[in-house]
Scaffold this motif. Sequence first.
Motif, PDB file in Angstrom:
ATOM      1  N   PHE A   1      40.706  39.041  36.312  1.00 36.18           N
ATOM      2  CA  PHE A   1      40.492  37.871  35.413  1.00 36.18           C
ATOM      3  C   PHE A   1      39.946  37.082  35.971  1.00 36.18           C
ATOM      4  O   PHE A   1      39.699  35.968  35.941  1.00 36.18           O
ATOM      5  N   TYR A   2      40.379  36.922  37.453  1.00 35.23           N
ATOM      6  CA  TYR A   2      39.517  36.095  38.843  1.00 35.23           C
ATOM      7  C   TYR A   2      38.419  36.533  39.720  1.00 35.23           C
ATOM      8  O   TYR A   2      37.521  35.765  39.533  1.00 35.23           O
ATOM      9  N   SER A   3      38.084  37.745  39.840  1.00 34.93           N
ATOM     10  CA  SER A   3      37.302  38.447  39.953  1.00 34.93           C
ATOM     11  C   SER A   3      37.460  39.886  39.873  1.00 34.93           C
ATOM     12  O   SER A   3      37.639  40.288  41.133  1.00 34.93           O
ATOM     13  N   VAL A   4      35.740  39.848  38.914  1.00 38.29           N
ATOM     14  CA  VAL A   4      36.279  41.848  38.114  1.00 38.29           C
ATOM     15  C   VAL A   4      35.576  42.589  40.118  1.00 38.29           C
ATOM     16  O   VAL A   4      35.760  43.661  40.281  1.00 38.29           O
ATOM     17  N   ALA A   5      34.822  41.591  40.653  1.00 37.60           N
ATOM     18  CA  ALA A   5      33.836  42.643  41.838  1.00 37.60           C
ATOM     19  C   ALA A   5      35.079  42.473  42.554  1.00 37.60           C
ATOM     20  O   ALA A   5      36.169  43.683  43.936  1.00 37.60           O
ATOM     21  N   LEU A   6      36.185  41.540  43.111  1.00 37.52           N
ATOM     22  CA  LEU A   6      37.515  41.642  43.866  1.00 37.52           C
ATOM     23  C   LEU A   6      38.041  42.804  43.912  1.00 37.52           C
ATOM     24  O   LEU A   6      39.063  43.169  44.677  1.00 37.52           O
ATOM     25  N   ALA A   7      38.491  42.945  42.340  1.00 41.30           N
ATOM     26  CA  ALA A   7      39.606  43.324  41.552  1.00 41.30           C
ATOM     27  C   ALA A   7      38.647  44.867  41.684  1.00 41.30           C
ATOM     28  O   ALA A   7      39.591  46.147  42.234  1.00 41.30           O
ATOM     29  N   GLU A   8      37.771  45.534  41.536  1.00 37.58           N
ATOM     30  CA  GLU A   8      36.538  46.906  42.277  1.00 37.58           C
ATOM     31  C   GLU A   8      37.488  46.748  43.700  1.00 37.58           C
ATOM     32  O   GLU A   8      37.271  47.755  44.013  1.00 37.58           O
TER      33      GLU A   8
END
Length: 762
Positions: free
Chosen positions: A583-590
């Motif tokens: 929810f903050y950053s999909v790219a960071l979660a990836e």
Amino acid sequence: MLLLWTGPGMAAGRVQEFLPKAQPAEFFPGADRFGPVQGDPPLVPAYQGDRLLGYVYLNSDFTGAVGYSGKPINLLVGIDPNGVVTGIKLVDHKEPIVLIGIPERRIVNAVNTLVGKDMKLVATGAERPPQVDIVSGATVTVLVMGDSVVRSAVRLIRSGRLGAAPGAPAAAAPPAVKTLDLTKSEVRDWQTLLGDGSVRRLSLSVGEVNEAYAKAGNQEAAGNAETADPADTFIDLFLAPVSVPTIGRNLLGERAYEQLRARLKPDQQAIVVAGDGAYSFKGSGYVRGGIFDRIELLQGGQGIRFRDRNHTRLGDLAAEGAPALREIALFVVPEDFKLDLTESWQVQLLVQRNVGARDRAFLTYDIEYTLPDHYLRIEQPPAPAQPPQQAQGQAQALAPAAPAEPSLNDADALAAGAIEEPLWLKIWKTNIISIGIAAVALLVLTAIFFFQDALVRRPKVYVWVRRAYLTFTLIWLGWYANAQLSVVNVLTFTNSLITDFNWEFFLAAPLIFILWAAVAAALLFWGRGPFCGWLCPFGALQELTNNIAQWLKVPQITVPWGLHERLWPIKYVIFLGLFGLSFYSVALAEVFAEVEPFKTAIILKFVRDWPFVIYALTLLSVGLFIERFFCRYLCPLGAALAIPGKIRMFEWLKRWPECGSPCQRCAKECPVQSIHPEGFINVNECIYCMHCQELYHDDQRCPHMIQVRLKREKREALSSPSMRQIKDGGTGPAKPIITHKGKVVGTPTDAPTTADVPTTAS
């Protein structure tokens, strides 16, 4: 009041936010300090002592730089007073480029090819915009970064803030003013439009592209042609500006043209790009990343790549005699790119071919376009102090970028005829064999589940059926088709529901979509088991390697139940952490989703940087001693599927009253220890291997079934005695002997027990 006050050094923009991440000497050798921020968009002067060496600015302060992730890519750019780029530093991005194993330094090195380029020549139109080196697997990211550097530098130079703005000398006679004649609208057929230059064409054969690659020194790409026949059409590409009334009405049709005109803002343009042949000018990159990376619109030293929100599919062209083309796209030029149809412009086609397993080779071809004079009004103005066009151009360069044009919805039906076949449908048609194989595999698995009782009654047959299916899952579904589901799919889908949901994004990967649809249906019937136990390639790899380890007598470790029960929640914690981070950053979660070794072991087949390979091999090594170690304790995807799996509607796994009290056989033999000592099965952890169902029906291993078998045998023996005539001295009556499966099990009370008397069939 402080927020509203704008004074020296308090310019808009974010350059000051990122400036602490850089040193002046990174952009200008010998520079020792930055000066105060100047102007809006802000520039930061760099000094050596008191001598000005140049300026540093943030690319996203001057132009859009949205990448694959949908978030800006922020670069600090150094430029000297002569307009030469002196340095580029990547200071912030959300691009998931590390997910495909590409080091960030390769991306930076590719963009650094712009260092030393004279952007003043580009700003005056004397040279074409320079191109960055393409990095295979990160095409969109690199193109966006390179475009943003060039466009921002050109915009800065044309603003005159580096010195005198380039352009025509002030004393020169004013040029003739060309304006688009919007009153002229004529009916013309396709051949007329093509013949007078209203529609421009680029036609290439496969052989011509092969030759171009060979001249570029890339023989491998030259030999990897799209078709075997060099005479085949590589691409037949057509280009036309449909915001010109005559061209638009004839190509789009009257109704579609009027709808388009109502959508366009003043001075905003739209073009049609259409193509046929073996090569697609659209590709599939825009479905994944939202950017059409194979075509670029160029004019006056600036360029732009269209995004999916600028694009509308067309089914056909309305002009009489127009050919049926495979791809027809309507692109609305964003408002922040001022396309002047009275001047020359180009569309550049990026051609790419695979070289080896992961690399690509690239070529570019241009279609030059100049609007025929009969669409223009040409006037000679009186001699002004400054030509209107120049003043207008400078005003546009100084103006801040306007927001992008809202997308043209498919509901607007901006098509001359039927809506073009969607890209995802074309992808499905080209993968029809793979889709068929996957469908058959899912039907076979469904049959295994529905007829599980008949299958598990034959343990030797069942174990080889399971091993064969897992081998198919690993080799074909995983290593060949790359259809490995991931928790990233869950995060992306959830994020799309709360942002800009688009089915095409998910339909563009047919096997992934089919598998997710099957898994969603399976959750209602069986929970997470069908995927985790049968359709996960990495799970199959773990189980098959553990089977080999057991065959080689590798000792197996049974985790104590108390510890095992406390290790279960780890995967749920990992999933919830990734879910919240998305929810903050999909790219960071990836990036953090690399806790899954799927990409390394399945997608890239261990061809990756050594830390990823060591991590994956470590998990597999532990799995040789603890079966499916990763599935049990670490897999966030398994946790994600277990949560909705609670809504399953059926109980397919059968249990006896004695299970757990006193019998513990199933609990001790469960490969993933999903059966509690009390006897019930935790379906959140069950992978549906059905070993417990083998035991359930086995009258040689299950204590309950053993008792049932003994009672049945005794009942059969008592109710169906076999008789045999035994001669006593040649005459006497036969003595009844009770037998079962060739063994004496009892005799009537008046019959002697004779072990050596021949027996008969029961």
